[in-house]
Write an enzyme that holds these catalytic residues in place. Structure first.
Site, PDB file in Angstrom:
ATOM      1  N   ASP A 250      -2.337   8.021  13.372  1.00  0.00           N
ATOM      2  CA  ASP A 250      -2.542   7.289  12.386  1.00  0.00           C
ATOM      3  C   ASP A 250      -2.564   7.958  11.122  1.00  0.00           C
ATOM      4  O   ASP A 250      -2.893   9.420  10.762  1.00  0.00           O
ATOM      5  CB  ASP A 250      -4.025   6.378  12.363  1.00  0.00           C
ATOM      6  CG  ASP A 250      -3.832   5.769  10.839  1.00  0.00           C
ATOM      7  OD1 ASP A 250      -3.109   5.671  10.377  1.00  0.00           O
ATOM      8  OD2 ASP A 250      -5.118   5.151  11.518  1.00  0.00           O
TER       9      ASP A 250
ATOM     10  N   GLU B  66       9.102   1.217   7.257  1.00  0.00           N
ATOM     11  CA  GLU B  66       9.136  -0.048   7.173  1.00  0.00           C
ATOM     12  C   GLU B  66       8.542  -0.675   5.795  1.00  0.00           C
ATOM     13  O   GLU B  66       9.379  -1.870   6.072  1.00  0.00           O
ATOM     14  CB  GLU B  66       6.865   0.254   7.878  1.00  0.00           C
ATOM     15  CG  GLU B  66       6.530  -1.159   8.397  1.00  0.00           C
ATOM     16  CD  GLU B  66       5.547  -0.899   9.278  1.00  0.00           C
ATOM     17  OE1 GLU B  66       5.481   0.025   9.151  1.00  0.00           O
ATOM     18  OE2 GLU B  66       5.005  -1.564  10.357  1.00  0.00           O
TER      19      GLU B  66
END
Ligand SMILES: CC(C)=CCNc1ncnc2c1ncn2[C@@H]1O[C@H](COP(=O)(O)O)[C@@H](O)[C@H]1O
Ligand SMILES: [Zn+2]
Length: 347
Positions: A141, A204
């Site tokens: 993460d 993204e």
């Protein structure tokens, strides 16, 4: 079931981009809610239904709610087994699951135990004869910074060596607006050098050309989303050229991008850009639970949006085999596809 629905359900498929906790279905959520009534969580808080849109930020909030529900070893085992069975029931023959080992204080178990539990779920499904091959990517993460990334890589390496090939790689995910890939480069490089395959969420969100440039130099083995790589959406030709030079497959998740509003509509999805170029493009779900979808539906959506034939979709699913991180299984999967083809096209 309509004939087209049946075709896409029966079509053998490969799923390469599925976050475990984002893939939890409605029925599993119900079981979790029953275990934890005190949390007062309703299903509306764990999924984004048809026609609904959220900001990416709101999508991450949804995942936080799911994390509250999935916080013990028993939960993780159940969730992982349910998710694997659901992908199998949807006609997925090969699945690469990814998940982030969470901090001990949020799950009561170590990160090592977290990964062991997912591996246990994979093994149990195999022993129960569920018709699917499953491999695992340990997720980093990006919000947790360089040090945690390095620890995670070491953990992934240990598991790659001790699980007889079930752990095949590393995923980089998490809120793309937080942190910078440059800080994670040493960890990613180390992962690559020790033989872990790399799948990186890349571009993204807009305006990450610098980061993408840097990460593409590693280079990764696959790219998650890559929504803003090409020049028409603010990326650049040099980014596209890098991706093409290495022939790096893209994992494309239509509903995820439309519901998360990084893409304005299905017809505007960058799938078309890459597909028309003949670049390896793999349709995936991302978070089938959160986005209320499954892989059959994503294939069907791509076909109807871009006017592709069943034959085209067959080829797309077959080519996805070559993008898996399990080269040892590819021949066997190709064989399976050939065996299944006659029933699908009723030849
Ligand atoms: C926020 C959302 C649903 C949009 C889809 N786009 C995403 N972008 C980046 N990371 C993601 C995305 N979806 C899921 N993840 C990652 O997957 C995690 C959930 O699955 P898991 O706990 O790793 O098993 C999230 O905390 C996040 O780190
Ligand atoms: Zn993702």
């Amino acid at each position: 079931m309509e004939e087209a629905d049946l075709f896409y359900r029966q079509l053998p498929k490969v799923e390469l981009h599925a976050h475990l906790n984002g893939s939890v279905s409605f029925s599993t959520i119900e079981k979790l809610v029953a275990r934890k009534p005190h949390l007062n969580i309703e299903h509306g808080m764990t999924a984004i239904r048809s026609g609904q849109r959220r900001t990416l930020d709101e999508c991450f909030q949804v995942l936080k709610v799911i994390h509250q529900l999935v916080d013990t070893e028993e939960d993780i085992l159940m969730v992982a087994k349910d998710v694997i069975r659901e992908f199998a029931a949807d006609g997925v023959k090969y699945l690469e699951l990814r998940s982030t080992p969470r901090k001990e204080k949020t799950t009561g178990m170590t990160k090592r135990r977290y990964v062991e539990t997912v591996i246990e779920a994979i093994r149990q499904c195999k022993n129960e004869g569920v018709d699917i091959e499953v491999r695992f990517l340990v997720a980093v993460d990006r919000r947790n910074g360089a040090e945690v990334a390095m620890e995670t890589v070491k953990l992934a390496e240990d598991f790659m060596l001790s699980t007889g090939g079930l752990v095949v790689g590393l995923d980089l995910s998490g809120d793309p607006t937080v942190g910078h890939g440059r800080d994670l480069l040493p960890a990613l490089q180390k992962a690559k050098n020790c033989g872990l395959k790399l799948s990186l969420h890349l571009s993204e969100v807009p305006s990450q050309a610098d980061e993408s440039e840097l990460l593409l130099n590693i280079p990764p083995d696959r790219i998650g989303h890559g929504t803003f790589l090409h020049p028409e959406v603010g990326g650049s030709q040099s980014l596209v050229d890098k991706v093409r030079k290495h022939n790096t497959p893209l994992e494309l998740c239509l509903t995820s991008n439309v519901k998360g509003q990084t893409v304005s509509s299905y017809s505007q999805h960058h799938f078309l850009y890459w597909y028309q170029m003949g670049h390896p493009s793999v349709i995936c779900t991302d978070d089938k639970g959160v986005f209320c979808t499954d892989l059959s539906q994503e294939y069907q959506l791509a076909a109807s949006t871009f006017n592709l034939s069943q034959e085209d979709m067959w080829t797309l699913s077959q080519k996805a085999i070559d993008c898996t991180f399990a080269p040892d299984l590819q021949q066997q999967l190709h064989q399976k596809w050939l065996e299944l083809r006659p029933t699908l096209f009723q030849l």
